[in-house]
Design a protein around this motif. Structure first.
Motif, PDB file in Angstrom:
ATOM      1  N   VAL A   1       1.121  10.726   6.334  1.00 33.56           N
ATOM      2  CA  VAL A   1       0.851   9.968   7.554  1.00 33.56           C
ATOM      3  C   VAL A   1      -0.581  10.271   7.991  1.00 33.56           C
ATOM      4  O   VAL A   1      -1.001  11.428   7.997  1.00 33.56           O
ATOM      5  CB  VAL A   1       1.852  10.343   8.669  1.00 33.56           C
ATOM      6  CG1 VAL A   1       1.450   9.723  10.002  1.00 33.56           C
ATOM      7  CG2 VAL A   1       3.261   9.898   8.292  1.00 33.56           C
ATOM      8  N   GLY A   2      -1.342   9.231   8.295  1.00 30.40           N
ATOM      9  CA  GLY A   2      -2.727   9.432   8.746  1.00 30.40           C
ATOM     10  C   GLY A   2      -3.690   9.754   7.620  1.00 30.40           C
ATOM     11  O   GLY A   2      -4.729  10.378   7.843  1.00 30.40           O
TER      12      GLY A   2
ATOM     13  N   ALA B   1      -8.842   2.418  10.058  1.00 34.89           N
ATOM     14  CA  ALA B   1      -8.038   1.652   9.082  1.00 34.89           C
ATOM     15  C   ALA B   1      -6.785   1.048   9.722  1.00 34.89           C
ATOM     16  O   ALA B   1      -6.546  -0.165   9.636  1.00 34.89           O
ATOM     17  CB  ALA B   1      -7.660   2.549   7.905  1.00 34.89           C
ATOM     18  N   GLU B   2      -5.977   1.887  10.362  1.00 39.33           N
ATOM     19  CA  GLU B   2      -4.692   1.390  10.863  1.00 39.33           C
ATOM     20  C   GLU B   2      -4.875   0.406  12.020  1.00 39.33           C
ATOM     21  O   GLU B   2      -4.183  -0.596  12.116  1.00 39.33           O
ATOM     22  CB  GLU B   2      -3.780   2.561  11.254  1.00 39.33           C
ATOM     23  CG  GLU B   2      -3.502   3.456  10.051  1.00 39.33           C
ATOM     24  CD  GLU B   2      -2.184   4.230  10.115  1.00 39.33           C
ATOM     25  OE1 GLU B   2      -1.343   3.950  10.990  1.00 39.33           O
ATOM     26  OE2 GLU B   2      -2.010   5.119   9.257  1.00 39.33           O
ATOM     27  N   SER B   3      -5.862   0.707  12.905  1.00 34.79           N
ATOM     28  CA  SER B   3      -6.038  -0.206  14.043  1.00 34.79           C
ATOM     29  C   SER B   3      -6.629  -1.543  13.583  1.00 34.79           C
ATOM     30  O   SER B   3      -6.320  -2.592  14.160  1.00 34.79           O
ATOM     31  CB  SER B   3      -6.901   0.444  15.129  1.00 34.79           C
ATOM     32  OG  SER B   3      -8.144   0.803  14.585  1.00 34.79           O
TER      33      SER B   3
ATOM     34  N   PRO C   1       3.565   6.729   5.944  1.00 31.90           N
ATOM     35  CA  PRO C   1       2.610   7.498   5.156  1.00 31.90           C
ATOM     36  C   PRO C   1       1.738   6.572   4.307  1.00 31.90           C
ATOM     37  O   PRO C   1       2.209   5.515   3.879  1.00 31.90           O
ATOM     38  CB  PRO C   1       3.501   8.379   4.265  1.00 31.90           C
ATOM     39  CG  PRO C   1       4.858   7.834   4.346  1.00 31.90           C
ATOM     40  CD  PRO C   1       4.951   6.946   5.539  1.00 31.90           C
ATOM     41  N   THR C   2       0.498   6.943   4.119  1.00 31.90           N
ATOM     42  CA  THR C   2      -0.429   6.149   3.309  1.00 31.90           C
ATOM     43  C   THR C   2      -1.072   7.054   2.250  1.00 31.90           C
ATOM     44  O   THR C   2      -0.773   8.244   2.187  1.00 31.90           O
ATOM     45  CB  THR C   2      -1.509   5.486   4.195  1.00 31.90           C
ATOM     46  OG1 THR C   2      -1.953   6.459   5.154  1.00 31.90           O
ATOM     47  CG2 THR C   2      -0.975   4.282   4.941  1.00 31.90           C
ATOM     48  N   GLY C   3      -1.958   6.452   1.466  1.00 29.97           N
ATOM     49  CA  GLY C   3      -2.596   7.208   0.390  1.00 29.97           C
ATOM     50  C   GLY C   3      -2.277   6.599  -0.972  1.00 29.97           C
ATOM     51  O   GLY C   3      -2.549   7.192  -2.005  1.00 29.97           O
ATOM     52  N   ARG C   4      -1.671   5.389  -0.945  1.00 33.03           N
ATOM     53  CA  ARG C   4      -1.422   4.689  -2.216  1.00 33.03           C
ATOM     54  C   ARG C   4      -2.736   4.203  -2.805  1.00 33.03           C
ATOM     55  O   ARG C   4      -3.665   3.891  -2.058  1.00 33.03           O
ATOM     56  CB  ARG C   4      -0.537   3.437  -1.978  1.00 33.03           C
ATOM     57  CG  ARG C   4       0.847   3.733  -1.487  1.00 33.03           C
ATOM     58  CD  ARG C   4       1.535   2.507  -0.911  1.00 33.03           C
ATOM     59  NE  ARG C   4       2.736   2.922  -0.185  1.00 33.03           N
ATOM     60  CZ  ARG C   4       2.710   3.441   1.036  1.00 33.03           C
ATOM     61  NH1 ARG C   4       1.572   3.555   1.696  1.00 33.03           N
ATOM     62  NH2 ARG C   4       3.822   3.835   1.611  1.00 33.03           N
TER      63      ARG C   4
END
Ligand code: HEM
Length: 335
Positions: free
Chosen positions: A34-35, A44-46, A148-151
């Motif tokens: 996450v983050g 990125a997320e916003s 969660p990210t990071g792919r």
């Protein structure tokens, strides 16, 4: 005494380390986190959220389409953005009939263009798909949740890879097997199919259910499990041969993110065959019932949280991480 002090401080340090580790494990899923972009691309997320919000403001039907996109990406070669690749010769994954009606790819491209301007080469298209689906859920009134990210993005797109996607004509055993092949349970199958609480289907997907189902006594006609009144209603919306008219997947509660789809499935008002099939086997009937009883909202399992958790599990299928794959510059093309 000094020895006792140092051994108790060792224990305290070990406990602190253990709780830090469990905190980290709680927040990370495999190598996802996450983050993940909080330092490398803080906006990125916003940015994805604002692109999805704008797209939804001008066309609310794009939100369910973005939610569906995550399913179609993750179930073919894992959540690697392979569905976004456009081939020249109709032989890309996305050209497979199983992706019929898929929309929202341009929204992902739009978010990617903004992110490339902010932090070139950092945010993967695979992650943008996941973030956009998460935001689409929240913007249709569903739960807000961390993903969660990071792919990283995959480097393969094959037409035939999408053959294995679940189909409206699959029976309950086939649906369960296809979810199990992706590490998802019968409970996940029900929870994730409940995404059909928002969005619509083209008549294309129910033509056979209404007019061309093989009947037990021979011949073809309507799926005999559809209650007569509902059959008449569906046939009045989808005339024989009509492939394009769209109708809500969640009768009477279209566009509202709630558990009414599960009550509809229980009561025989499922629109597509795969939703109806969920009420054909004990393993899934029990799950449908657990979320659709009169008192479920008060005493039953908590649908919104469970749906969010299932989305996170689906988002972990076959992810590409670390040094594998790439971060595409443009989502529709390999670098
Ligand atoms: C269990 C197997 C599934 C089958 C056979 C299936 C099939 C379909 C079909 C035929 C449509 C109509 C598509 C169209 O006409 O544009 C549809 C729409 C949709 N599906 Fe599924 N689906 C399944 C699972 C899922 C899952 C796991 C999700 C996401 C968690 C999902 C989310 C959606 C959404 C949100 C829509 C509405 C799309 C729109 O309005 O544009 N589906 N699905």
């Amino acid at each position: 005494m000094a020895r006792r002090c140092s051994s108790s401080s060792n224990v305290a340090a070990a406990l602190a380390l253990a709780s830090l580790l469990s905190l980290l494990l709680g927040l990370s899923h495999g190598q996802l986190q996450v983050g993940f972009y909080s330092r490398s691309c803080p906006g990125a997320e916003s940015t994805v959220a604002s692109v999805v919000r704008q797209a939804g403001a001008s066309d609310p039907t794009i939100l369910p389409a973005l939610l569906r996109l995550q399913f179609h990406d993750c179930f073919v070669r894992g959540c690697d953005g392979s569905v976004l690749i456009k081939g020249g010769n109709n032989n890309a994954e996305v050209d497979n009939n199983k992706h019929q009606g898929l929309r929202g790819l341009d929204v992902i491209d739009g978010a990617k263009a903004q992110l490339e301007a902010q932090c070139p080469g950092v945010v993967s298209c695979a992650d943008i798909v996941i973030l956009a689906a998460r935001d689409a859920v929240a913007f249709t009134g569903g739960p807000s949740f961390d993903v969660p990210t990071g792919r990283r993005d995959g480097k393969v797109s094959n037409l035939r890879d999408a053959d294995t996607l679940p189909d409206v004509k699959d029976g309950i055993d086939a649906l369960r097997a296809k979810f199990a092949a992706n590490g998802l349970s019968s409970r996940d199958l029900v929870l994730l199919s409940a995404a059909h609480t928002v969005g619509t289907t083209a008549c294309f997907f129910i033509q056979d259910r209404l007019y061309n189902t093989p009947l037990p006594g021979g011949g073809r006609g309507a799926d005999p499990t559809i209650p007569p009144g509902f059959l008449a209603e569906l046939r009045s919306r989808c005339a024989p041969g009509d492939l394009n008219t769209r109708l809500p997947l969640d009768r009477g509660s279209a566009g509202v993110f709630d558990t009414s789809i599960l009550r509809n499935i229980r009561d025989g008002f499922a629109v597509i065959g795969s939703d109806a099939a969920l009420y054909n086997a004990t393993a899934t009937v029990d799950v449908v019932d657990s979320y659709s009883g009169l008192l479920s909202n008060f005493f039953g399992p908590y649908f919104r949280q469970d749906f969010a958790d299932a989305m996170v599990r689906m988002g972990s299928i076959g992810v590409v991480t670390g040094a594998k794959g790439e971060v595409r510059k443009v989502c529709s093309k390999f670098n």
